[in-house]
Design a protein around this motif. Structure first.
Motif, PDB file in Angstrom:
ATOM      1  N   SER A 137     -47.313 -33.484   9.543  1.00  0.00           N
ATOM      2  CA  SER A 137     -47.973 -34.792   9.554  1.00  0.00           C
ATOM      3  C   SER A 137     -47.456 -35.655  10.692  1.00  0.00           C
ATOM      4  N   MET A 138     -46.166 -35.532  10.975  1.00  0.00           N
ATOM      5  CA  MET A 138     -45.584 -36.296  12.071  1.00  0.00           C
ATOM      6  C   MET A 138     -46.217 -35.902  13.408  1.00  0.00           C
ATOM      7  N   ALA A 170     -40.989 -30.876   3.149  1.00  0.00           N
ATOM      8  CA  ALA A 170     -40.410 -31.121   4.466  1.00  0.00           C
ATOM      9  C   ALA A 170     -41.309 -30.592   5.575  1.00  0.00           C
ATOM     10  N   VAL A 171     -41.875 -29.384   5.378  1.00  0.00           N
ATOM     11  CA  VAL A 171     -42.784 -28.816   6.381  1.00  0.00           C
ATOM     12  C   VAL A 171     -44.041 -29.664   6.495  1.00  0.00           C
ATOM     13  N   ARG A 172     -44.559 -30.124   5.360  1.00  0.00           N
ATOM     14  CA  ARG A 172     -45.742 -30.991   5.393  1.00  0.00           C
ATOM     15  C   ARG A 172     -45.452 -32.287   6.148  1.00  0.00           C
ATOM     16  N   ASN A 193     -51.742 -34.924   6.973  1.00  0.00           N
ATOM     17  CA  ASN A 193     -51.873 -36.377   7.140  1.00  0.00           C
ATOM     18  C   ASN A 193     -51.210 -37.121   5.986  1.00  0.00           C
ATOM     19  N   GLY A 194     -50.094 -36.581   5.539  1.00  0.00           N
ATOM     20  CA  GLY A 194     -49.379 -37.202   4.434  1.00  0.00           C
ATOM     21  C   GLY A 194     -48.283 -38.132   4.919  1.00  0.00           C
ATOM     22  N   GLU A 195     -47.495 -38.593   3.976  1.00  0.00           N
ATOM     23  CA  GLU A 195     -46.368 -39.471   4.306  1.00  0.00           C
ATOM     24  C   GLU A 195     -45.275 -38.658   5.006  1.00  0.00           C
ATOM     25  N   VAL A 196     -44.735 -39.222   6.067  1.00  0.00           N
ATOM     26  CA  VAL A 196     -43.653 -38.556   6.802  1.00  0.00           C
ATOM     27  C   VAL A 196     -42.327 -38.951   6.160  1.00  0.00           C
ATOM     28  N   LYS A 197     -41.704 -37.998   5.500  1.00  0.00           N
ATOM     29  CA  LYS A 197     -40.422 -38.258   4.829  1.00  0.00           C
ATOM     30  C   LYS A 197     -39.301 -37.698   5.698  1.00  0.00           C
ATOM     31  N   GLU A 198     -38.742 -38.581   6.509  1.00  0.00           N
ATOM     32  CA  GLU A 198     -37.747 -38.137   7.486  1.00  0.00           C
ATOM     33  C   GLU A 198     -36.493 -37.578   6.827  1.00  0.00           C
ATOM     34  N   LEU A 225     -36.313 -35.750   4.218  1.00  0.00           N
ATOM     35  CA  LEU A 225     -36.551 -34.351   3.852  1.00  0.00           C
ATOM     36  C   LEU A 225     -36.503 -33.455   5.080  1.00  0.00           C
ATOM     37  N   ILE A 226     -37.055 -33.944   6.187  1.00  0.00           N
ATOM     38  CA  ILE A 226     -37.009 -33.176   7.444  1.00  0.00           C
ATOM     39  C   ILE A 226     -35.555 -32.955   7.845  1.00  0.00           C
ATOM     40  N   HIS A 227     -34.756 -34.006   7.769  1.00  0.00           N
ATOM     41  CA  HIS A 227     -33.337 -33.891   8.118  1.00  0.00           C
ATOM     42  C   HIS A 227     -32.621 -32.905   7.212  1.00  0.00           C
ATOM     43  N   GLU A 228     -32.886 -32.990   5.920  1.00  0.00           N
ATOM     44  CA  GLU A 228     -32.221 -32.101   4.967  1.00  0.00           C
ATOM     45  C   GLU A 228     -32.605 -30.640   5.219  1.00  0.00           C
ATOM     46  N   ALA A 229     -33.892 -30.387   5.493  1.00  0.00           N
ATOM     47  CA  ALA A 229     -34.346 -29.008   5.725  1.00  0.00           C
ATOM     48  C   ALA A 229     -33.711 -28.423   6.981  1.00  0.00           C
ATOM     49  N   ILE A 230     -33.615 -29.231   8.030  1.00  0.00           N
ATOM     50  CA  ILE A 230     -32.995 -28.749   9.268  1.00  0.00           C
ATOM     51  C   ILE A 230     -31.511 -28.475   9.045  1.00  0.00           C
ATOM     52  N   LYS A 231     -30.846 -29.355   8.321  1.00  0.00           N
ATOM     53  CA  LYS A 231     -29.417 -29.163   8.037  1.00  0.00           C
ATOM     54  C   LYS A 231     -29.183 -27.863   7.271  1.00  0.00           C
TER      55      LYS A 231
END
Length: 207
Positions: free
Chosen positions: A115-116, A109-111, A25-30, A32-38
């Motif tokens: 959370s998302m 990024a996983v967190r 339930n943390g902040e969704v840092k999009e 970081l998600i994009h960077e991890a997937i890349k």
């Protein structure tokens, strides 16, 4: 502290459990998600494509004919790119596409991805995911009970019956909690975790 209902395989509520806010339930840092997937997709690339240039093609150890007097353009080697069977000019060569991301950022990024899904009501928890036998029909029945289709199932330990029951079901993947990746979380619309898997994930993703 965030809470979530715990269900059995027929989606009957059997309990309620608390979740670690930092993980689910943390902040969704999009970004970081994009960077991890890349990074993950780049590291899957083999980069092994290659063609032969003129130095790698066999033959052509001498001039095909003399420099002057033939009426033709001068030629130095039959391995030149303009000859049939010659080397390729500026063709692709093996390349390493690997990218990296530090451990702290990967966990964050996983967190963010978890959370998302939690905030979008796409995350479900079951008390256990024990099937009595290998049965695709039984597994599909569980998916129908939870009204999900494209789903990631997360376990805390190997479960042969479940893994074999799910392997022929489209758009479903079964993974262990310590193998969870951002790409898998984002790729599937829903995620189902066992109670034990939730605690394992929380332990692995502590900042």
């Amino acid at each position: 502290m965030a809470t979530i209902d715990v269900f059995d395989l027929k989606k009957n509520k059997v309990a309620e459990m608390s979740l670690d806010d930092a993980v689910f339930n943390g902040e969704v840092k999009e970004y970081l998600i994009h960077e991890a997937i890349k990074v993950q997709l780049a590291n899957r690339r083999a980069g092994t494509v290659a063609v032969k240039n003129r130095s790698a093609v066999s033959g052509g150890g001498k001039k095909p004919y003399r420099q002057k007097g033939t009426g033709q353009a001068r030629q130095g080697c039959i391995r030149a790119p303009h000859y049939v069977g010659g080397g390729v000019a500026f063709g692709p060569q093996p390349k390493v596409y690997n990218l990296s991301m530090n451990k702290k950022a990967r966990k964050a990024a996983v967190r963010s991805a978890l959370s998302m899904l939690y905030k979008g009501n796409k995350l479900s928890v079951v008390n256990a995911f024990d099937l009595p036998s290998i049965s695709t029909k039984s597994f599909v029945g569980v998916m129908k009970a939870f009204e999900v289709d494209k789903t990631l199932v997360v376990l805390d330990s190997p479960n042969a019956n479940l893994e074999l029951s799910a392997r022929n079901v489209k758009h479903v993947k079964v993974v262990k909690a310590d193998q969870l990746s951002v790409y898998d979380i984002v790729r599937y619309n829903n995620i189902i975790l066992t109670e034990a898997a939730v605690r394992t994930v929380e332990g692995v993703l502590q900042s």
